[in-house]
Design a protein around this motif. Structure first.
Motif, PDB file in Angstrom:
ATOM      1  N   UNK A 120      98.964 -29.210 -23.534  1.00  0.00           N
ATOM      2  CA  UNK A 120      98.229 -28.220 -23.857  1.00  0.00           C
ATOM      3  C   UNK A 120      97.906 -27.491 -25.263  1.00  0.00           C
ATOM      4  N   UNK A 121      99.384 -27.686 -26.022  1.00  0.00           N
ATOM      5  CA  UNK A 121      99.542 -27.263 -27.297  1.00  0.00           C
ATOM      6  C   UNK A 121      98.845 -28.384 -28.340  1.00  0.00           C
ATOM      7  N   UNK A 122      99.199 -29.747 -27.700  1.00  0.00           N
ATOM      8  CA  UNK A 122      98.265 -30.753 -28.701  1.00  0.00           C
ATOM      9  C   UNK A 122      96.924 -30.301 -28.533  1.00  0.00           C
ATOM     10  N   UNK A 123      96.437 -30.174 -27.273  1.00  0.00           N
ATOM     11  CA  UNK A 123      94.826 -29.674 -27.319  1.00  0.00           C
ATOM     12  C   UNK A 123      94.548 -28.809 -27.991  1.00  0.00           C
ATOM     13  N   UNK A 124      95.171 -27.637 -28.077  1.00  0.00           N
ATOM     14  CA  UNK A 124      94.906 -26.574 -29.021  1.00  0.00           C
ATOM     15  C   UNK A 124      94.787 -26.972 -30.436  1.00  0.00           C
ATOM     16  N   UNK A 125      96.089 -27.733 -30.766  1.00  0.00           N
ATOM     17  CA  UNK A 125      95.764 -28.294 -32.372  1.00  0.00           C
ATOM     18  C   UNK A 125      94.924 -28.805 -32.778  1.00  0.00           C
ATOM     19  N   UNK A 126      94.298 -29.825 -31.743  1.00  0.00           N
ATOM     20  CA  UNK A 126      93.339 -30.668 -32.099  1.00  0.00           C
ATOM     21  C   UNK A 126      91.740 -30.198 -32.111  1.00  0.00           C
ATOM     22  N   UNK A 127      91.812 -29.148 -31.185  1.00  0.00           N
ATOM     23  CA  UNK A 127      90.184 -28.626 -30.699  1.00  0.00           C
ATOM     24  C   UNK A 127      90.236 -27.277 -30.746  1.00  0.00           C
ATOM     25  N   UNK A 128      88.944 -26.551 -31.238  1.00  0.00           N
ATOM     26  CA  UNK A 128      88.956 -25.256 -31.204  1.00  0.00           C
ATOM     27  C   UNK A 128      88.882 -24.760 -29.624  1.00  0.00           C
ATOM     28  N   UNK A 129      89.781 -23.593 -29.676  1.00  0.00           N
ATOM     29  CA  UNK A 129      90.270 -23.312 -28.208  1.00  0.00           C
ATOM     30  C   UNK A 129      89.451 -21.974 -27.835  1.00  0.00           C
ATOM     31  N   UNK A 130      88.677 -21.688 -27.122  1.00  0.00           N
ATOM     32  CA  UNK A 130      88.004 -20.631 -26.700  1.00  0.00           C
ATOM     33  C   UNK A 130      88.709 -19.640 -25.754  1.00  0.00           C
ATOM     34  N   UNK A 131      88.729 -18.262 -25.952  1.00  0.00           N
ATOM     35  CA  UNK A 131      89.453 -17.331 -24.974  1.00  0.00           C
ATOM     36  C   UNK A 131      89.221 -17.804 -23.351  1.00  0.00           C
ATOM     37  N   UNK A 132      90.018 -17.765 -22.719  1.00  0.00           N
ATOM     38  CA  UNK A 132      89.753 -18.101 -21.215  1.00  0.00           C
ATOM     39  C   UNK A 132      89.640 -19.628 -20.940  1.00  0.00           C
ATOM     40  N   UNK A 133      89.561 -20.566 -21.825  1.00  0.00           N
ATOM     41  CA  UNK A 133      89.099 -22.007 -21.578  1.00  0.00           C
ATOM     42  C   UNK A 133      90.654 -22.418 -21.214  1.00  0.00           C
ATOM     43  N   UNK A 134      90.551 -23.320 -20.265  1.00  0.00           N
ATOM     44  CA  UNK A 134      91.929 -23.908 -19.637  1.00  0.00           C
ATOM     45  C   UNK A 134      91.761 -25.368 -19.662  1.00  0.00           C
ATOM     46  N   UNK A 135      92.958 -25.829 -19.971  1.00  0.00           N
ATOM     47  CA  UNK A 135      93.155 -27.395 -20.027  1.00  0.00           C
ATOM     48  C   UNK A 135      93.209 -27.561 -18.518  1.00  0.00           C
ATOM     49  N   UNK A 136      92.304 -28.617 -18.160  1.00  0.00           N
ATOM     50  CA  UNK A 136      92.390 -29.188 -16.653  1.00  0.00           C
ATOM     51  C   UNK A 136      93.221 -30.557 -16.591  1.00  0.00           C
ATOM     52  N   UNK A 137      92.936 -31.339 -17.495  1.00  0.00           N
ATOM     53  CA  UNK A 137      93.565 -32.606 -17.194  1.00  0.00           C
ATOM     54  C   UNK A 137      93.658 -33.343 -18.764  1.00  0.00           C
ATOM     55  N   UNK A 138      94.692 -34.187 -19.040  1.00  0.00           N
ATOM     56  CA  UNK A 138      94.840 -35.169 -20.076  1.00  0.00           C
ATOM     57  C   UNK A 138      94.923 -36.418 -19.504  1.00  0.00           C
ATOM     58  N   UNK A 139      93.971 -37.476 -19.652  1.00  0.00           N
ATOM     59  CA  UNK A 139      94.116 -38.630 -19.203  1.00  0.00           C
ATOM     60  C   UNK A 139      94.271 -39.710 -20.436  1.00  0.00           C
ATOM     61  N   UNK A 140      95.272 -40.429 -20.172  1.00  0.00           N
ATOM     62  CA  UNK A 140      95.266 -41.631 -21.032  1.00  0.00           C
ATOM     63  C   UNK A 140      94.515 -42.740 -20.672  1.00  0.00           C
ATOM     64  N   UNK A 141      93.594 -43.092 -21.719  1.00  0.00           N
ATOM     65  CA  UNK A 141      92.623 -44.165 -21.457  1.00  0.00           C
ATOM     66  C   UNK A 141      91.946 -44.715 -22.693  1.00  0.00           C
ATOM     67  N   UNK A 142      91.077 -45.480 -22.652  1.00  0.00           N
ATOM     68  CA  UNK A 142      90.458 -46.320 -23.808  1.00  0.00           C
ATOM     69  C   UNK A 142      89.044 -45.736 -23.982  1.00  0.00           C
ATOM     70  N   UNK A 143      88.743 -45.552 -25.150  1.00  0.00           N
ATOM     71  CA  UNK A 143      87.363 -45.392 -25.500  1.00  0.00           C
ATOM     72  C   UNK A 143      86.834 -46.851 -25.959  1.00  0.00           C
ATOM     73  N   UNK A 144      85.670 -47.164 -25.062  1.00  0.00           N
ATOM     74  CA  UNK A 144      85.232 -48.348 -25.264  1.00  0.00           C
ATOM     75  C   UNK A 144      84.290 -48.323 -26.500  1.00  0.00           C
ATOM     76  N   UNK A 145      84.403 -49.140 -27.563  1.00  0.00           N
ATOM     77  CA  UNK A 145      83.568 -49.329 -28.540  1.00  0.00           C
ATOM     78  C   UNK A 145      83.269 -50.944 -28.861  1.00  0.00           C
ATOM     79  N   UNK A 146      82.094 -51.081 -29.660  1.00  0.00           N
ATOM     80  CA  UNK A 146      81.714 -52.544 -29.958  1.00  0.00           C
ATOM     81  C   UNK A 146      82.877 -53.292 -30.625  1.00  0.00           C
ATOM     82  N   UNK A 147      83.788 -52.654 -31.180  1.00  0.00           N
ATOM     83  CA  UNK A 147      84.996 -53.392 -31.971  1.00  0.00           C
ATOM     84  C   UNK A 147      86.170 -53.452 -31.124  1.00  0.00           C
TER      85      UNK A 147
END
Length: 150
Positions: A46-73
């Protein structure tokens, strides 16, 4: 006991698929250890999320999933943060989420996020695909319910 065995098998399969998508297993493991160290240093996801993204009052981190972003590269390893307000893009900008799988390897599942302005973002290699998909659907559904109540 059979259910526990099935869940363990599903998780093990997810880990195997997740690690296999990386360029080299040693690089993937090194990256995961580095990510884990950073999460511990900061004090949790949750603290990593708050550091990386603007965080609104009342916003809740529901889940953080390890995955891959699919790109052409090729796939890029990372975390998909799902909050009550955003998933890479603001939830109100998401038109829908679709499931897909590799026809030759059905165990390789993909998730497509489609935005209202016609962009699509593909993710793959989830440790727990079904949990991630369900959480994403719930976030979108909750946001739609919130909009309908105003």
């Amino acid at each position: 006991m059979n259910l526990i065995g099935k869940k363990a098998g599903t998780f093990a399969h997810g880990v195997r698929e997740h690690v296999r998508l990386g360029p080299k297993i040693s690089e993937t493991v090194k990256g995961k250890l580095s990510l884990g160290a950073r999460i511990l240093q900061v004090g949790g996801l949750e603290k990593v999320f708050k550091q990386l993204f603007s965080f609104r009052e009342g916003e809740k981190l529901l889940k953080a999933c390890q995955c891959y972003l699919s790109t052409t590269a090729g796939p890029i390893a990372g975390l998909l943060f799902i909050s009550s307000e955003k998933v890479v893009v603001p939830v109100e900008k998401i038109k829908g989420v679709n499931q897909s799988e590799n026809m030759k390897k059905p165990c390789q599942k993909y998730m497509e996020i489609v935005t209202v302005d016609g962009f699509d973002i593909w993710f793959m290699g989830f440790l727990n695909y079904q949990k991630a998909f369900k959480c994403l659907q719930q976030a979108i559904s909750q946001r739609l319910d919130d909009v309908d109540t105003f």
